[in-house]
Scaffold this motif. Structure first.
Motif, short mmCIF file in Angstrom:
data_model
loop_
_atom_site.label_atom_id
_atom_site.label_comp_id
_atom_site.label_asym_id
_atom_site.label_seq_id
_atom_site.Cartn_x
_atom_site.Cartn_y
_atom_site.Cartn_z
N HIS A 71 0.81 -1.23 0.00
CA HIS A 71 0.00 0.00 0.00
C HIS A 71 0.84 1.27 0.00
CE1 HIS A 71 -3.61 -2.31 0.51
NE2 HIS A 71 -3.28 -2.77 1.70
N ARG A 83 -11.53 -13.87 6.83
CA ARG A 83 -11.98 -12.65 6.13
C ARG A 83 -13.48 -12.43 6.37
NH1 ARG A 83 -8.11 -9.14 4.12
NH2 ARG A 83 -9.62 -8.46 2.57
N ASP A 129 -5.04 -12.13 2.82
CA ASP A 129 -6.03 -12.20 1.74
C ASP A 129 -5.81 -13.36 0.77
OD1 ASP A 129 -3.84 -11.23 0.37
OD2 ASP A 129 -4.69 -9.22 0.09
MG MG Z 1 -5.41 -6.37 3.06
#
Ligand code: MG
Ligand code: ATP
Length: 137
Positions: free
Chosen positions: A52, A85, A118
């Protein structure tokens, strides 16, 4: 059985919600097979969220992750990555389903109480960043 990497983030540890989050994890059938409370260094947080680094919220995210202790964990179970998740809920708590960790506890899209891997590849990399094999039991 599959393994995933989890972080109980500073907003949750600060509010003394470690046990409450762990109760949701265990009720979902996931087993906590490694766990430690650490103060993340800036370097660790930047490495962890490197994907990110070009995003506008990167600086704020790193500052948040080092603002208080976190609890890093390895969770094990059938389809652990997808299951966790689901248990976490959407990134933005406003969009998170009823009963999820983020719906119950998250303060905002940034301070959203938990992280979960993820995909299988990221889970392996993330687990290896914080745990050695003999710490996972
Ligand atoms: Mg993530
Ligand atoms: P995580 O990777 O922490 O499990 P996620 O996969 O649901 O969360 P990502 O898109 O990977 O979400 O974003 C990583 C983290 O960056 C989020 O959990 C949140 O803390 C922060 N974040 C994401 N989007 C924003 C945003 N728009 N503003 C502020 N922080 C954000």
């Amino acid at each position: 059985l599959e393994r995933t990497f989890s972080i109980i983030k500073p907003d949750a540890t600060e509010r003394n919600l470690t046990g409450a989050v762990n109760a949701v994890i265990e009720a979902a059938g996931l087993r906590i097979v490694a766990q430690k409370r650490i103060r993340m260094t800036r370097q660790q947080a930047e490495t962890f969220y490197a994907v990110h680094k070009e995003r506008p919220f990167f600086g704020e995210l790193v500052d948040f992750m080092i603002s208080a202790p976190v609890v890093v964990q390895v969770l094990e179970g059938e389809n652990a990555i997808a299951k966790y998740r689901e248990v976490m809920g959407a990134t933005n708590p406003a969009n998170a389903a009823e009963g999820t960790i983020r719906k119950q506890f998250a303060k905002s899209v940034g301070e959203n109480s938990v992280h979960g891997s993820d995909a299988a590849e990221t889970a392996a990399v993330e687990i290896a960043q914080f745990f050695s094999g003999n710490e996972i039991v």
